[in-house]
Write a protein that holds these residues in place. Structure first.
Motif, mmCIF file in Angstrom:
data_model
loop_
_atom_site.group_PDB
_atom_site.id
_atom_site.type_symbol
_atom_site.label_atom_id
_atom_site.label_comp_id
_atom_site.label_asym_id
_atom_site.label_seq_id
_atom_site.Cartn_x
_atom_site.Cartn_y
_atom_site.Cartn_z
ATOM 1 N N VAL A 263 54.185 30.258 38.920
ATOM 2 C CA VAL A 263 52.876 30.756 38.488
ATOM 3 C C VAL A 263 52.787 32.254 38.759
ATOM 4 C CG1 VAL A 263 50.361 30.528 38.673
ATOM 5 C CG2 VAL A 263 51.815 28.544 39.132
ATOM 6 N N VAL A 264 52.295 32.994 37.772
ATOM 7 C CA VAL A 264 51.966 34.411 37.946
ATOM 8 C C VAL A 264 50.448 34.533 37.987
ATOM 9 C CG1 VAL A 264 51.895 36.656 36.781
ATOM 10 C CG2 VAL A 264 54.040 35.381 36.911
ATOM 11 N N VAL A 265 49.940 35.162 39.049
ATOM 12 C CA VAL A 265 48.500 35.396 39.188
ATOM 13 C C VAL A 265 48.257 36.892 39.080
ATOM 14 C CG1 VAL A 265 46.448 35.087 40.616
ATOM 15 C CG2 VAL A 265 48.321 33.408 40.731
ATOM 16 N N GLU A 266 47.427 37.286 38.138
ATOM 17 C CA GLU A 266 47.088 38.696 37.948
ATOM 18 C C GLU A 266 45.615 38.886 38.275
ATOM 19 O OE1 GLU A 266 47.886 42.649 37.281
ATOM 20 O OE2 GLU A 266 49.300 40.964 37.415
ATOM 21 N N ALA A 267 45.329 39.770 39.222
ATOM 22 C CA ALA A 267 43.958 39.991 39.689
ATOM 23 C C ALA A 267 43.413 41.301 39.147
ATOM 24 C CB ALA A 267 43.920 39.999 41.213
ATOM 25 N N LYS A 268 42.121 41.289 38.831
ATOM 26 C CA LYS A 268 41.422 42.482 38.383
ATOM 27 C C LYS A 268 40.175 42.689 39.231
ATOM 28 C CE LYS A 268 44.038 43.789 35.011
ATOM 29 N NZ LYS A 268 44.762 45.081 35.107
ATOM 30 N N GLN A 269 39.782 43.933 39.376
ATOM 31 C CA GLN A 269 38.539 44.245 40.072
ATOM 32 C C GLN A 269 37.371 43.738 39.249
ATOM 33 O OE1 GLN A 269 38.162 48.380 40.982
ATOM 34 N NE2 GLN A 269 36.089 48.215 41.786
ATOM 35 N N LYS A 270 36.342 43.212 39.930
ATOM 36 C CA LYS A 270 35.164 42.741 39.208
ATOM 37 C C LYS A 270 34.556 43.894 38.407
ATOM 38 C CE LYS A 270 30.779 40.298 39.628
ATOM 39 N NZ LYS A 270 30.034 41.237 38.797
ATOM 40 N N GLY A 271 34.093 43.556 37.219
ATOM 41 C CA GLY A 271 33.572 44.576 36.319
ATOM 42 C C GLY A 271 34.538 44.869 35.196
ATOM 43 N N TYR A 272 35.800 44.479 35.406
ATOM 44 C CA TYR A 272 36.803 44.607 34.359
ATOM 45 C C TYR A 272 37.043 43.230 33.738
ATOM 46 C CZ TYR A 272 37.774 49.268 36.145
ATOM 47 O OH TYR A 272 37.656 50.580 36.534
ATOM 48 N N ALA A 273 37.468 43.224 32.495
ATOM 49 C CA ALA A 273 37.692 41.964 31.791
ATOM 50 C C ALA A 273 38.928 41.277 32.347
ATOM 51 C CB ALA A 273 37.862 42.225 30.297
ATOM 52 N N CYS A 274 38.723 40.173 33.062
ATOM 53 C CA CYS A 274 39.891 39.533 33.670
ATOM 54 C C CYS A 274 40.768 38.853 32.622
ATOM 55 C CB CYS A 274 39.476 38.563 34.776
ATOM 56 S SG CYS A 274 38.841 36.972 34.252
ATOM 57 N N LEU A 275 40.186 38.360 31.525
ATOM 58 C CA LEU A 275 41.003 37.681 30.523
ATOM 59 C C LEU A 275 41.957 38.643 29.820
ATOM 60 C CD1 LEU A 275 38.444 35.171 28.942
ATOM 61 C CD2 LEU A 275 40.111 34.773 30.762
ATOM 62 N N ASN A 276 41.622 39.924 29.825
ATOM 63 C CA ASN A 276 42.535 40.916 29.253
ATOM 64 C C ASN A 276 43.825 41.033 30.045
ATOM 65 O OD1 ASN A 276 41.026 41.610 27.067
ATOM 66 N ND2 ASN A 276 40.433 43.636 27.782
#
Length: 355
Positions: A263-276
């Protein structure tokens, strides 16, 4: 349809980080927000006093709900150069809860639009600043755009197809239902107990971040994603943080090497589109030697999109989606499963059935 003399509006379909053009075109809508405080104009006082929303944004919502009328024309834009769709407004203003989480944005203010022209992969492109920057809804006074719209053929303007039916309402799902679902699908009782002990705290932290400002990407990983994954059965030995550029790498077995990556988990800061983040996660998962990597998880700590490999490929749309602050049984806008399946698909014991 005679379009001479009709009012023409330009409406933004998000921004370069969160582009919801295809959602608008698929569901025959344009959307605006924030919409979580309810219908316009009942929401206006709360948005002014509690949200301290600017007068400019309040005016934007008023234009959308009140000034835009049945029969007006809409130009769907991205930035100041690209047009993705042209349509005609149908009916009155609506408020629809299903648009309450469009990749993290609450866009429940809705107008129906029958699209007369849609981009086919390539937008209609004008010179920079031909379209106005700024507010979601603005009237058009650009002569090149108006000339182009008025040049549409009679065939395009006579489109008589019915509007796409809006999605059936999804439902909130409680933790007891989720726990029962996980048990029915083979998750051990002790594992469900761990998740149960953790979930209240994670929801509490998520709602606190929602009220006070989002976590940084590092906090997303440390305080939200890692505790959730631990509770879903992933052990520290099989979890690597910042592994070869991957935010969180999960392994089926030891040692932590490419052919054991699952599994690869990619995290984004809240406020950014995580699905992108799906495209970036996919790039990591498809590197040479990682053919057994069968899942992607993208997250901003509050929201989780889960994708798994089918017929050797990862889809563009998630198989399941979870919002810790708004757990639903399904997400019809994304055409995917909801919270119950997302928890299952993220668990250490689950393996995709079709690869």
């Amino acid at each position: 349809m005679d379009i001479a003399g009709k009012k023409i509006w330009q409406v933004a379909a998000g921004d370069t980080d969160r582009n919801y053009t295809d959602l608008c075109l698929y569901w025959d809508v344009i959307v605006n927000g924030p919409g979580s405080e309810g219908r316009w104009p009942e929401c206006e006082n709360k948005l002014r006093q509690e949200w301290e929303l600017s007068s400019r944004k309040i005016s934007d919502l008023r234009r959308f709900a009140e000034e835009m009328t049945d029969g007006d024309l809409v130009v769907l834009r991205m930035g100041t150069t690209d047009v993705l769709g042209v349509g005609v407004v149908v009916g009155e203003y609506l408020w629809n809860e299903e648009f309450g989480d469009v990749d993290g944005w609450d866009l429940q203010h809705v107008r129906r639009v029958k699209w007369l022209w849609k981009y086919d992969g390539t937008p209609k492109r004008f010179d920079t600043y031909t379209l106005k920057f700024g507010d979601t809804v603005q009237s058009i006074d650009s002569q090149p755009v108006m000339d182009w719209v008025h040049s549409f053929s009679a065939e395009i303007l006579s489109t008589k197809r019915p509007l796409t039916r809006l999605p059936d309402p999804s439902k909130d799902v409680g933790w007891e239902d989720i726990a029962e679902y996980l048990f029915d699908h083979g998750v051990a009782s002790n594992a469900i107990g761990k998740i149960t002990n953790e979930i209240d705290e994670l929801v509490r932290i998520s709602k606190w971040y929602q009220r006070t400002g989002g976590p940084s990407e590092a906090e997303t990983v440390a305080y939200l994603a890692i505790p959730l994954l631990r509770s879903l059965g992933w052990t520290p030995q099989k979890m690597a943080i910042e592994w070869g550029g991957v935010d969180i790498a999960l392994f089926s077995t030891l040692p932590r090497v490419d052919n054991n990556l699952t599994v690869v988990v990619e995290a984004k800061q809240k406020g950014y589109a995580c699905l992108n983040a799906q495209s970036q996660a996919k790039t990591y998962a498809e590197q040479e030697g990682r053919t057994d990597c069968n899942r992607l998880i993208v997250t901003d700590g509050l929201r989780y999109g889960v994708y798994f490999r089918q017929d050797g490929k990862f889809p563009n749309e998630p198989h399941a989606y979870l919002n810790l602050t708004r757990m639903r049984n399904a997400y019809p806008l994304l055409k995917c499963k909801g919270a119950k399946e997302a928890f299952l698909f993220m668990s250490a014991d689950w393996v995709p059935q079709v690869m």
